[in-house]
Motif scaffolding. Structure first.
Motif, PDB file in Angstrom:
ATOM      1  N   GLU A  57      74.930  99.386 110.759  1.00 18.72           N
ATOM      2  CA  GLU A  57      73.905  99.020 111.742  1.00 18.72           C
ATOM      3  C   GLU A  57      72.571  99.719 111.487  1.00 18.72           C
ATOM      4  OE1 GLU A  57      74.299  96.748 114.248  1.00 18.72           O
ATOM      5  OE2 GLU A  57      76.193  96.332 113.250  1.00 18.72           O
ATOM      6  N   HIS A  58      72.459 100.403 110.340  1.00 19.90           N
ATOM      7  CA  HIS A  58      71.275 101.238 110.098  1.00 19.90           C
ATOM      8  C   HIS A  58      70.449 100.741 108.918  1.00 19.90           C
ATOM      9  CE1 HIS A  58      72.916 104.112 112.928  1.00 19.90           C
ATOM     10  NE2 HIS A  58      74.056 104.055 112.287  1.00 19.90           N
ATOM     11  N   VAL A  59      69.139 100.761 109.107  1.00 23.13           N
ATOM     12  CA  VAL A  59      68.219 100.515 108.006  1.00 23.13           C
ATOM     13  C   VAL A  59      68.033 101.847 107.292  1.00 23.13           C
ATOM     14  CG1 VAL A  59      65.876  99.842 107.359  1.00 23.13           C
ATOM     15  CG2 VAL A  59      67.046  98.627 109.204  1.00 23.13           C
ATOM     16  N   ILE A  60      68.465 101.910 106.032  1.00 22.85           N
ATOM     17  CA  ILE A  60      68.385 103.170 105.289  1.00 22.85           C
ATOM     18  C   ILE A  60      67.179 103.196 104.353  1.00 22.85           C
ATOM     19  CG2 ILE A  60      70.860 103.569 105.431  1.00 22.85           C
ATOM     20  CD1 ILE A  60      70.918 102.726 102.389  1.00 22.85           C
ATOM     21  N   GLY A  61      66.468 102.096 104.279  1.00 18.53           N
ATOM     22  CA  GLY A  61      65.294 102.021 103.420  1.00 18.53           C
ATOM     23  C   GLY A  61      64.747 100.607 103.413  1.00 18.53           C
ATOM     24  N   VAL A  62      63.709 100.412 102.637  1.00 18.29           N
ATOM     25  CA  VAL A  62      63.120  99.084 102.484  1.00 18.29           C
ATOM     26  C   VAL A  62      62.740  98.873 101.025  1.00 18.29           C
ATOM     27  CG1 VAL A  62      62.217  98.930 104.842  1.00 18.29           C
ATOM     28  CG2 VAL A  62      60.790  99.883 103.057  1.00 18.29           C
ATOM     29  N   ILE A  63      62.702  97.633 100.637  1.00 23.53           N
ATOM     30  CA  ILE A  63      62.161  97.254  99.337  1.00 23.53           C
ATOM     31  C   ILE A  63      60.862  96.508  99.629  1.00 23.53           C
ATOM     32  CG2 ILE A  63      62.454  95.868  97.260  1.00 23.53           C
ATOM     33  CD1 ILE A  63      65.480  96.171  97.616  1.00 23.53           C
ATOM     34  N   ASN A  64      59.774  96.998  99.061  1.00 23.81           N
ATOM     35  CA  ASN A  64      58.464  96.369  99.246  1.00 23.81           C
ATOM     36  C   ASN A  64      58.006  95.727  97.955  1.00 23.81           C
ATOM     37  OD1 ASN A  64      58.044  97.280 101.945  1.00 23.81           O
ATOM     38  ND2 ASN A  64      57.499  99.273 101.140  1.00 23.81           N
ATOM     39  N   LEU A  65      57.517  94.516  98.062  1.00 17.24           N
ATOM     40  CA  LEU A  65      56.843  93.854  96.952  1.00 17.24           C
ATOM     41  C   LEU A  65      55.408  93.615  97.384  1.00 17.24           C
ATOM     42  CD1 LEU A  65      59.453  91.129  95.890  1.00 17.24           C
ATOM     43  CD2 LEU A  65      59.199  93.460  95.021  1.00 17.24           C
ATOM     44  N   THR A  66      54.475  94.006  96.534  1.00 15.49           N
ATOM     45  CA  THR A  66      53.061  93.833  96.844  1.00 15.49           C
ATOM     46  C   THR A  66      52.361  93.213  95.647  1.00 15.49           C
ATOM     47  OG1 THR A  66      52.534  96.053  96.060  1.00 15.49           O
ATOM     48  CG2 THR A  66      53.003  95.823  98.410  1.00 15.49           C
ATOM     49  N   THR A  67      51.323  92.448  95.917  1.00 17.43           N
ATOM     50  CA  THR A  67      50.555  91.842  94.842  1.00 17.43           C
ATOM     51  C   THR A  67      49.130  91.552  95.310  1.00 17.43           C
ATOM     52  OG1 THR A  67      50.452  90.019  93.248  1.00 17.43           O
ATOM     53  CG2 THR A  67      51.291  89.483  95.416  1.00 17.43           C
ATOM     54  N   SER A  68      48.246  91.467  94.365  1.00 17.78           N
ATOM     55  CA  SER A  68      46.862  91.094  94.665  1.00 17.78           C
ATOM     56  C   SER A  68      46.691  89.570  94.668  1.00 17.78           C
ATOM     57  CB  SER A  68      45.911  91.724  93.651  1.00 17.78           C
ATOM     58  OG  SER A  68      46.241  91.282  92.347  1.00 17.78           O
ATOM     59  N   GLN A  69      47.762  88.848  94.384  1.00 18.16           N
ATOM     60  CA  GLN A  69      47.715  87.383  94.329  1.00 18.16           C
ATOM     61  C   GLN A  69      48.237  86.798  95.641  1.00 18.16           C
ATOM     62  OE1 GLN A  69      49.873  85.777  91.025  1.00 18.16           O
ATOM     63  NE2 GLN A  69      49.720  83.672  91.774  1.00 18.16           N
ATOM     64  N   ALA A  70      47.372  86.124  96.384  1.00 21.46           N
ATOM     65  CA  ALA A  70      47.767  85.505  97.650  1.00 21.46           C
ATOM     66  C   ALA A  70      48.785  84.403  97.395  1.00 21.46           C
ATOM     67  CB  ALA A  70      46.546  84.937  98.366  1.00 21.46           C
ATOM     68  N   GLY A  71      49.748  84.282  98.298  1.00 21.67           N
ATOM     69  CA  GLY A  71      50.718  83.205  98.245  1.00 21.67           C
ATOM     70  C   GLY A  71      51.843  83.376  97.239  1.00 21.67           C
ATOM     71  N   LEU A  72      51.930  84.511  96.592  1.00 22.28           N
ATOM     72  CA  LEU A  72      52.964  84.703  95.578  1.00 22.28           C
ATOM     73  C   LEU A  72      54.366  84.787  96.195  1.00 22.28           C
ATOM     74  CD1 LEU A  72      53.461  85.076  92.540  1.00 22.28           C
ATOM     75  CD2 LEU A  72      53.319  87.532  92.926  1.00 22.28           C
ATOM     76  N   TYR A  73      54.471  85.373  97.371  1.00 19.84           N
ATOM     77  CA  TYR A  73      55.768  85.533  98.022  1.00 19.84           C
ATOM     78  C   TYR A  73      55.932  84.466  99.095  1.00 19.84           C
ATOM     79  CZ  TYR A  73      55.166  90.003  95.714  1.00 19.84           C
ATOM     80  OH  TYR A  73      54.923  90.979  94.786  1.00 19.84           O
ATOM     81  N   ASN A  74      57.176  83.966  99.230  1.00 22.04           N
ATOM     82  CA  ASN A  74      57.469  82.899 100.180  1.00 22.04           C
ATOM     83  C   ASN A  74      58.916  83.031 100.657  1.00 22.04           C
ATOM     84  OD1 ASN A  74      59.082  81.906  98.064  1.00 22.04           O
ATOM     85  ND2 ASN A  74      57.373  80.728  97.250  1.00 22.04           N
ATOM     86  N   GLN A  75      59.395  82.046 101.395  1.00 22.43           N
ATOM     87  CA  GLN A  75      60.748  82.087 101.951  1.00 22.43           C
ATOM     88  C   GLN A  75      61.820  82.163 100.857  1.00 22.43           C
ATOM     89  OE1 GLN A  75      61.538  82.432 105.205  1.00 22.43           O
ATOM     90  NE2 GLN A  75      59.343  82.574 105.568  1.00 22.43           N
ATOM     91  N   GLU A  76      61.596  81.511  99.727  1.00 23.67           N
ATOM     92  CA  GLU A  76      62.546  81.568  98.621  1.00 23.67           C
ATOM     93  C   GLU A  76      62.627  82.994  98.063  1.00 23.67           C
ATOM     94  OE1 GLU A  76      65.363  80.731  95.714  1.00 23.67           O
ATOM     95  OE2 GLU A  76      64.867  79.749  97.598  1.00 23.67           O
ATOM     96  N   LYS A  77      61.494  83.672  97.967  1.00 26.82           N
ATOM     97  CA  LYS A  77      61.490  85.067  97.499  1.00 26.82           C
ATOM     98  C   LYS A  77      62.225  85.967  98.491  1.00 26.82           C
ATOM     99  CE  LYS A  77      59.022  84.585  93.761  1.00 26.82           C
ATOM    100  NZ  LYS A  77      59.748  84.335  92.538  1.00 26.82           N
ATOM    101  N   ILE A  78      62.098  85.677  99.782  1.00 29.33           N
ATOM    102  CA  ILE A  78      62.850  86.447 100.783  1.00 29.33           C
ATOM    103  C   ILE A  78      64.340  86.309 100.507  1.00 29.33           C
ATOM    104  CG2 ILE A  78      63.558  86.558 103.211  1.00 29.33           C
ATOM    105  CD1 ILE A  78      60.723  85.877 104.001  1.00 29.33           C
ATOM    106  N   ARG A  79      64.801  85.068 100.323  1.00 32.39           N
ATOM    107  CA  ARG A  79      66.219  84.815 100.070  1.00 32.39           C
ATOM    108  C   ARG A  79      66.685  85.576  98.831  1.00 32.39           C
ATOM    109  NH1 ARG A  79      69.407  82.372  97.041  1.00 32.39           N
ATOM    110  NH2 ARG A  79      67.871  81.313  95.761  1.00 32.39           N
ATOM    111  N   GLN A  80      65.901  85.528  97.766  1.00 35.80           N
ATOM    112  CA  GLN A  80      66.267  86.206  96.525  1.00 35.80           C
ATOM    113  C   GLN A  80      66.303  87.722  96.707  1.00 35.80           C
ATOM    114  OE1 GLN A  80      63.250  84.698  93.904  1.00 35.80           O
ATOM    115  NE2 GLN A  80      64.381  82.814  93.443  1.00 35.80           N
TER     116      GLN A  80
END
Length: 124
Positions: A57-80
């Motif tokens: 039940e605990h969040v032990i961390g996060v994975i962050n993806l960042t980019t200077s390109q708008a629109g690179l991440y989407n719902q499919e990237k969330i699933r992956q």
């Protein structure tokens, strides 16, 4: 991010949101975001994806993806990324448990050696 500056968790509302909801956060284009900077210290950021590492039940961390390109991440990237995050969370937790076990074993060995030394000194 400035390595010399201290950042408070309150400076990162997305992390707080992930901890509270256990859900990923996606900003496809920060130009549509209301704050000046989606993440403090990252003015170049234009797309952001963060997913929780959850054990039990605990969040032990996060994975962050960042980019200077708008629109690179989407719902499919969330699933992956969520598919990757589940085993990654287990690996992190297993490593933590291993480190705890190793420390406990070392302590037990040290105490055992001290006990033997005291036994020899008292008896001998």
């Amino acid at each position: 991010v400035n390595a010399d500056k201290l950042y408070r968790l309150d400076d990162y509302p997305f992390v707080m949101q992930i901890i509270t909801t256990h859900q990923p956060v996606l900003i496809e284009d920060t130009a549509t975001f209301q704050q000046a900077e989606a993440i403090p210290g990252m003015p170049w950021l234009h797309s952001f994806l963060s997913v929780p590492l959850i054990v039990g039940e605990h969040v032990i961390g996060v994975i962050n993806l960042t980019t200077s390109q708008a629109g690179l991440y989407n719902q499919e990237k969330i699933r992956q990324l969520m598919a990757f995050a589940a085993p990654a969370a287990l690996a992190v937790e297993n490593a933590r448990l291993y480190a705890v076990e190793l420390k406990a074993r070392h302590l037990a060995e040290t105490l055992n050696a001290a006990s033997l030394t005291l036994t020899v000194m008292v008896g001998g």
